[in-house]
Every structure is written in C-alpha cells, then in structure tokens.
Design a protein around this motif. Structure first.
Motif, PDB file in Angstrom:
ATOM      1  N   PRO A 143     -11.318 -44.337  19.987  1.00  0.00           N
ATOM      2  CA  PRO A 143     -12.278 -43.528  20.403  1.00  0.00           C
ATOM      3  C   PRO A 143     -13.578 -43.582  19.223  1.00  0.00           C
ATOM      4  CG  PRO A 143     -10.738 -41.948  19.642  1.00  0.00           C
ATOM      5  CD  PRO A 143     -10.020 -43.244  19.330  1.00  0.00           C
ATOM      6  N   VAL A 144     -13.799 -44.846  18.936  1.00  0.00           N
ATOM      7  CA  VAL A 144     -14.957 -44.868  17.716  1.00  0.00           C
ATOM      8  C   VAL A 144     -16.196 -44.280  18.137  1.00  0.00           C
ATOM      9  CG1 VAL A 144     -16.472 -46.250  16.574  1.00  0.00           C
ATOM     10  CG2 VAL A 144     -13.976 -47.043  16.966  1.00  0.00           C
TER      11      VAL A 144
ATOM     12  N   THR B 128     -20.183 -52.591  11.613  1.00  0.00           N
ATOM     13  CA  THR B 128     -19.498 -53.367  12.688  1.00  0.00           C
ATOM     14  C   THR B 128     -18.492 -52.399  13.448  1.00  0.00           C
ATOM     15  OG1 THR B 128     -17.337 -53.868  11.158  1.00  0.00           O
ATOM     16  CG2 THR B 128     -19.404 -55.182  10.849  1.00  0.00           C
ATOM     17  N   VAL B 129     -18.112 -51.306  12.767  1.00  0.00           N
ATOM     18  CA  VAL B 129     -17.209 -50.357  13.511  1.00  0.00           C
ATOM     19  C   VAL B 129     -18.005 -49.708  14.468  1.00  0.00           C
ATOM     20  CG1 VAL B 129     -16.162 -48.150  13.100  1.00  0.00           C
ATOM     21  CG2 VAL B 129     -15.838 -49.986  11.487  1.00  0.00           C
TER      22      VAL B 129
ATOM     23  N   ASP C 215     -16.259 -35.770  19.079  1.00  0.00           N
ATOM     24  CA  ASP C 215     -14.794 -35.135  19.337  1.00  0.00           C
ATOM     25  C   ASP C 215     -13.993 -35.250  18.217  1.00  0.00           C
ATOM     26  OD1 ASP C 215     -15.884 -34.354  21.942  1.00  0.00           O
ATOM     27  OD2 ASP C 215     -15.254 -36.225  22.593  1.00  0.00           O
ATOM     28  N   TYR C 216     -14.074 -36.445  17.466  1.00  0.00           N
ATOM     29  CA  TYR C 216     -13.384 -36.559  16.340  1.00  0.00           C
ATOM     30  C   TYR C 216     -13.934 -36.934  15.053  1.00  0.00           C
ATOM     31  CZ  TYR C 216     -10.702 -37.774  20.718  1.00  0.00           C
ATOM     32  OH  TYR C 216     -10.015 -37.852  22.045  1.00  0.00           O
ATOM     33  N   VAL C 217     -13.271 -36.474  13.966  1.00  0.00           N
ATOM     34  CA  VAL C 217     -13.862 -36.722  12.601  1.00  0.00           C
ATOM     35  C   VAL C 217     -12.977 -37.477  11.585  1.00  0.00           C
ATOM     36  CG1 VAL C 217     -14.658 -35.324  10.605  1.00  0.00           C
ATOM     37  CG2 VAL C 217     -14.968 -34.331  13.096  1.00  0.00           C
ATOM     38  N   VAL C 218     -13.458 -38.390  11.175  1.00  0.00           N
ATOM     39  CA  VAL C 218     -12.868 -39.208  10.326  1.00  0.00           C
ATOM     40  C   VAL C 218     -13.335 -38.954   8.848  1.00  0.00           C
ATOM     41  CG1 VAL C 218     -12.358 -41.373   9.401  1.00  0.00           C
ATOM     42  CG2 VAL C 218     -12.484 -41.133  11.694  1.00  0.00           C
ATOM     43  N   VAL C 219     -12.695 -38.695   7.842  1.00  0.00           N
ATOM     44  CA  VAL C 219     -13.118 -38.763   6.433  1.00  0.00           C
ATOM     45  C   VAL C 219     -12.538 -39.767   5.544  1.00  0.00           C
ATOM     46  CG1 VAL C 219     -12.939 -37.325   4.301  1.00  0.00           C
ATOM     47  CG2 VAL C 219     -13.042 -36.217   6.468  1.00  0.00           C
ATOM     48  N   HIS C 220     -13.307 -40.677   4.863  1.00  0.00           N
ATOM     49  CA  HIS C 220     -12.850 -41.541   3.879  1.00  0.00           C
ATOM     50  C   HIS C 220     -13.636 -41.577   2.752  1.00  0.00           C
ATOM     51  CE1 HIS C 220     -15.626 -44.568   4.896  1.00  0.00           C
ATOM     52  NE2 HIS C 220     -15.401 -44.772   5.908  1.00  0.00           N
TER      53      HIS C 220
ATOM     54  N   ALA D 285     -10.985 -51.796   9.500  1.00  0.00           N
ATOM     55  CA  ALA D 285      -9.694 -51.371  10.043  1.00  0.00           C
ATOM     56  C   ALA D 285      -9.475 -49.910   9.648  1.00  0.00           C
ATOM     57  CB  ALA D 285      -8.592 -52.301   9.934  1.00  0.00           C
ATOM     58  N   VAL D 286      -9.931 -49.398   8.778  1.00  0.00           N
ATOM     59  CA  VAL D 286      -9.782 -47.943   8.264  1.00  0.00           C
ATOM     60  C   VAL D 286      -9.986 -47.054   9.373  1.00  0.00           C
ATOM     61  CG1 VAL D 286     -10.335 -46.506   6.415  1.00  0.00           C
ATOM     62  CG2 VAL D 286      -9.684 -48.643   5.765  1.00  0.00           C
ATOM     63  N   VAL D 287     -11.147 -47.373   9.705  1.00  0.00           N
ATOM     64  CA  VAL D 287     -11.606 -46.006  10.850  1.00  0.00           C
ATOM     65  C   VAL D 287     -10.737 -46.135  12.058  1.00  0.00           C
ATOM     66  CG1 VAL D 287     -13.495 -45.556  12.125  1.00  0.00           C
ATOM     67  CG2 VAL D 287     -14.019 -45.915   9.901  1.00  0.00           C
ATOM     68  N   LYS D 288     -10.508 -47.442  12.503  1.00  0.00           N
ATOM     69  CA  LYS D 288      -9.808 -47.522  13.971  1.00  0.00           C
ATOM     70  C   LYS D 288      -8.327 -47.052  13.712  1.00  0.00           C
ATOM     71  CE  LYS D 288     -12.768 -50.809  16.346  1.00  0.00           C
ATOM     72  NZ  LYS D 288     -12.465 -51.997  17.103  1.00  0.00           N
ATOM     73  N   ARG D 289      -7.754 -47.385  12.482  1.00  0.00           N
ATOM     74  CA  ARG D 289      -6.422 -47.154  12.354  1.00  0.00           C
ATOM     75  C   ARG D 289      -6.385 -45.706  12.104  1.00  0.00           C
ATOM     76  NH1 ARG D 289      -3.602 -51.748   8.334  1.00  0.00           N
ATOM     77  NH2 ARG D 289      -4.606 -53.637   9.424  1.00  0.00           N
ATOM     78  N   LEU D 290      -7.244 -44.951  11.682  1.00  0.00           N
ATOM     79  CA  LEU D 290      -7.182 -43.307  11.572  1.00  0.00           C
ATOM     80  C   LEU D 290      -7.424 -42.718  12.990  1.00  0.00           C
ATOM     81  CD1 LEU D 290      -8.935 -42.880   8.031  1.00  0.00           C
ATOM     82  CD2 LEU D 290      -6.544 -42.585   8.363  1.00  0.00           C
ATOM     83  N   LEU D 291      -8.293 -43.316  13.492  1.00  0.00           N
ATOM     84  CA  LEU D 291      -8.576 -42.612  14.954  1.00  0.00           C
ATOM     85  C   LEU D 291      -7.670 -42.865  15.932  1.00  0.00           C
ATOM     86  CD1 LEU D 291     -12.584 -43.424  15.296  1.00  0.00           C
ATOM     87  CD2 LEU D 291     -11.666 -41.151  15.125  1.00  0.00           C
ATOM     88  N   ALA D 292      -7.067 -44.083  16.052  1.00  0.00           N
ATOM     89  CA  ALA D 292      -6.252 -44.406  17.090  1.00  0.00           C
ATOM     90  C   ALA D 292      -5.102 -43.477  17.489  1.00  0.00           C
ATOM     91  CB  ALA D 292      -5.620 -46.026  16.944  1.00  0.00           C
ATOM     92  N   PRO D 293      -4.504 -42.915  16.634  1.00  0.00           N
ATOM     93  CA  PRO D 293      -3.434 -41.969  16.950  1.00  0.00           C
ATOM     94  C   PRO D 293      -4.079 -40.653  17.625  1.00  0.00           C
ATOM     95  CG  PRO D 293      -3.185 -42.855  14.886  1.00  0.00           C
ATOM     96  CD  PRO D 293      -4.566 -43.090  15.239  1.00  0.00           C
TER      97      PRO D 293
END
Length: 369
Positions: free
Chosen positions: A22-23, A51-52, A123-128, A138-146
C-alpha cells in the motif's frame, strides 16, 4: 536456502521479491543528521524513493540552519512530496518545553517527531535510515507489504558482511549474548519476543498509523530496541513480522570515542533493560555481566567458525576486546526519559511542523496552539 520461521512471522528473500504494497497510503520517515550539505543529501535514496512513489516523505533533519536550508532547496528537485522538519529549530525546542517534553536531542527524538507527522497524514508509516549504500526501492515495499496482510508491525533484517568481514558488531557482540543470557534465566514473553528478531537494532521498520501513535520512544540510540519493547505491548507476537531486506552496507562507527559503539552500547543497554523491566522481569544485575561475558565468548567462537567456513577475515582478540568495552552497558536502566506516545500528549503534529519550519526567522512567540 533459509526459510525457517521464528516466534514471529519471518518473510524471506527467496525470489528477490518486490511485493504488492500500500505505497500510496504510506508516509516514509527518513531521519537525516549532518553538519554539511554533502552529509545530508543521499541522492541514491531519494532517487529510489521517486520510483517508489509513497504518499509522502517526512524528513526529520538535525543540522545547522544553513545546512537545513540547503537540504530544503536540494530536495525540492525530486518528484516526491517531501516535508522537511528541522529538528534543531529554536522554536521547536521552545514548543516541546512548553508541553513538558523538552530535553535530550538525538535520533530517537527525531524519529518520534517524524512519526507524529507521518501518522496524521497516512494509514501506514515506514521508517528507514538514509546512510545505507545498498538502499533500493524494494526496502519500502518489503516493509509495507505485511501491513496489508494481518500484521501491524514489521521489522527489517539483513546481512552485515562487507570487505570480507562480519559487521553488525553491536548486535553480534552485545545484544545477541545478552538476550541468550536472559533467555537462560527468564521464561518470559518479552525475552522470547526480543530474541525472535534477527536484527533487533535495524533502523528499518513499519507500522500502521494507529500503532505508531501508541508508542513511546527513546530519545537517542536506544530507539530501535526500545520500540520493540513497545510493540510487544501494543501488538504482540501474532501481529508482528520481520522482512528480509538482503545485504546491508553503510558507514561503520569506531568502537571507542565520541559517537562510538561503546557509548551506543550504554544507551542501547539502558533501553533493553527498560523494556525487560517493563515486561515484569527483575534481572539479577550483580551476576549478569559475567554471564554476558560467557555467552559472548561462546558466540565469538561460533562467529570465528562461520567466518572461516566462508573465507572471511576474523580477529577473535579484537572481538573479545569489544565485548569488554560493552560490559558497562550491562546495568540497571537509569531515569525513564522516554518521549510519550503521541496519543498521550497534547502536542499536535501541526504545531510541530509549524515550529520546525526551515524558515526559522519567524519568532517563536508568534506561534500559537
């Protein structure tokens, strides 16, 4: 090929996956700190984020005023929506003090500020982190997918092998033997939970926005391990997962000196033992340092065998010396200076953004809640 599971769901890199995620509904928090423009402008990271295409990027930036202004101008050239939050803004510190949460600055505080902003916008938050030379989309998508499955918290893990050597020293030589020792002594959920993460100090993780607003945060280097203690309480084992992010390379810190690993170990140890005590455990601190040394010694022998098996350089003496540097971190936690959960403070993200503008000339007394 590794496909073993831990006590938490473990998502492996078996096919070089780029999963659906859910990017567009996410905000990515990228904490950056530096004293020069070159130190705060990681081109490869922002090119990948273009690109993400996340809904938003929030950059909590700790830097001098002229560097912060230079970053704001630099990042405007990227085709992504970036909000820059200047963590060193005098008006921001004044505002935090008014709300009773001023004090020590550091990575943890930066990320906490970014979480509050991001959780109100997505709705979702990624930190890196921004210092990985191996960063990819791939980092953002692999963290978000689950998070689009049945999970509310996802932690990244990766291999730390570079220049023919094993890295990840603070995890290998401090956290891993400490957790082994605690597992031997305590049959407790919090210890089992912390031990299930393959790289507990990884700076790459993701939550639902609801969970992000419910977490307290360490102010500095104990952020990552401290957040695991918080997610244990907030979501538990069944709704936590970890995702394989491949091989990770970034700049390496010295063991001693200012900003070195030994100083970090003290803060990380404080956060770890705070989480352990929050989980109802009363460690026997008097005997724990020697037990830690024994566990670390066994691991050094195992690392040496693994390195030899793979043709890697390995210095047992240097590794054992590092263990001694880290022993000082095996002690009771000091005063609890954690920042509160956003849901438990009267501070608003709007006020934070206003006070943390890079355009820092606006007097702080002209800002209102």
């Amino acid at each position: 090929m590794d496909y073993s599971q831990e006590r938490i769901t473990t998502l492996h890199d078996l096919t070089d996956p780029l999963p659906d995620a859910p990017v567009a509904d996410s905000a990515v928090v990228v904490p950056i700190a530096g004293e020069s423009i070159a130190a705060v402008t990681p081109e490869h990271v922002f090119e990948s984020l273009e690109t993400v295409g996340p809904g938003e990027i929030v950059v909590p930036l700790r830097a001098p005023a002229e560097v912060a202004e230079g970053f704001r101008e630099w990042v405007a050239d990227y085709a992504v929506d970036v909000t820059t939050l200047w963590c060193d803004a005098p008006a921001l510190e004044t505002r935090l003090e008014r709300h009773g949460i001023g004090g020590q600055r550091g990575k943890g505080r930066d990320v906490w500020l970014g979480l509050g902003v991001a959780a109100d916008r997505a709705d979702y938050v990624v930190v890196h982190d921004a210092d990985a030379r191996t960063y990819s989309p791939a980092v953002v998508k692999r963290l978000l997918a689950p998070l689009a499955m049945e999970y509310d918290f996802v932690k990244g893990y990766y291999a730390r092998v570079e220049d023919g050597r094993l890295y990840g020293r603070l995890v290998r030589l401090f956290i891993a033997p400490l957790l082994r020792t605690l597992e031997d002594r305590h049959d407790a959920g919090i210890v089992r939970y912390l031990s299930a993460f393959r790289y507990p100090l990884a700076g790459e993780f993701a939550f639902s926005a609801d969970v992000a607003r419910r977490l307290r945060a360490q102010r500095a280097w104990g952020l990552e391990i401290g957040l695991l203690g918080e997610t244990f309480d907030a979501v538990g084992t069944d709704r936590s997962a970890q995702a394989d992010l491949g091989v990770h390379r970034h700049d390496h810190k010295p063991v001693g000196g200012r900003g070195g690993l030994s100083g970090m170990a003290d803060q990380v140890g404080q956060a770890l033992f705070r989480a352990i005590e929050d989980g109802g455990i009363d460690p026997e601190y008097g005997t724990l340092p020697d037990a830690y040394r024994d566990a670390a010694s066994r691991l050094v022998s195992q690392y040496a065998a693994d390195a030899a098996f793979n043709g890697l350089e390995y210095d047992r003496s240097a590794e054992r010396e590092q263990v001694e540097e880290y022993v000082s971190g095996v002690r009771p936690p000091g005063p609890d200076t954690r920042l509160p959960a956003w849901d438990e403070t009267d501070l608003s993200s709007r006020v934070v953004l206003d006070a943390g503008r890079v355009e820092h000339s606006l007097p702080s007394d002209s800002r209102t809640d």
